[in-house]
Design a protein around this motif. Structure first.
Motif, short mmCIF file in Angstrom:
data_model
loop_
_atom_site.label_atom_id
_atom_site.label_comp_id
_atom_site.label_asym_id
_atom_site.label_seq_id
_atom_site.Cartn_x
_atom_site.Cartn_y
_atom_site.Cartn_z
N ALA A 158 2.17 14.05 -0.19
CA ALA A 158 1.02 14.84 0.06
C ALA A 158 0.59 14.15 1.51
N MET A 159 0.31 13.09 1.54
CA MET A 159 -0.21 12.24 2.75
C MET A 159 0.75 12.92 3.93
N LEU A 160 2.13 12.37 3.72
CA LEU A 160 3.03 12.96 4.74
C LEU A 160 2.96 14.47 5.19
N GLN A 206 3.42 5.59 -3.19
CA GLN A 206 4.64 6.35 -3.72
C GLN A 206 4.64 6.24 -5.33
N VAL A 207 4.05 5.30 -6.04
CA VAL A 207 4.18 5.06 -7.53
C VAL A 207 3.00 6.22 -8.08
N LYS A 208 1.72 6.31 -7.30
CA LYS A 208 0.88 7.33 -7.51
C LYS A 208 1.15 8.51 -7.27
N ASN A 209 2.46 8.78 -6.60
CA ASN A 209 2.81 10.45 -6.29
C ASN A 209 2.00 10.90 -5.10
N GLN A 261 1.07 -1.29 0.04
CA GLN A 261 0.00 0.00 -0.10
C GLN A 261 0.79 1.34 -0.01
N VAL A 262 1.78 1.12 0.69
CA VAL A 262 2.83 2.34 0.71
C VAL A 262 3.56 2.52 -0.44
N MET A 263 3.87 1.50 -1.33
CA MET A 263 4.57 1.66 -2.48
C MET A 263 3.57 2.04 -3.41
#
Length: 102
Positions: free
Chosen positions: A92-94, A85-88, A80-82
């Motif tokens: 923004a979430m961070l 990241q791939v979806k950029n 889910q985290v990757m």
């Protein structure tokens, strides 16, 4: 699950990990690469680590580590985290969670 909630409370990023888990290490490296403030709990070094791990599985994290919470919200594991990241979408979430400022 209450023990998990208390551990993620008031923290922008929490990762439940095991010291021997290479995927946990990879996710920690990815998130720290943003300069994010994060808290890492190594379950194999906690006296109640197995109890926390069972709670994570009940929450839907399979495998149980890494289990990532951003802004007190359960995100999921490495996949889910990757995907974020791939979806950029991870940066923004961070930012919204207050883990990074840029």
């Amino acid at each position: 699950m209450e023990s998990v909630r208390s551990l993620v409370e008031d923290k922008p990023v929490v990762i439940f990990s095991k010291s021997s888990c290479c995927m946990s290490h990879s996710i920690q490296t990815l998130i720290s690469g943003f300069g994010a403030k994060m808290t890492v709990y190594e379950l194999d070094q906690f006296s109640n680590g197995q109890e926390i791990e069972k709670a994570l599985v009940q929450m839907g994290c399979k495998p149980s580590v890494p289990a990532v919470f951003i802004g007190q919200q359960f995100i999921g594991g490495a996949n889910q985290v990757m995907t974020l990241q791939v979806k950029n979408q991870l940066a923004a979430m961070l930012r919204r969670a207050g883990a990074i400022w840029v």
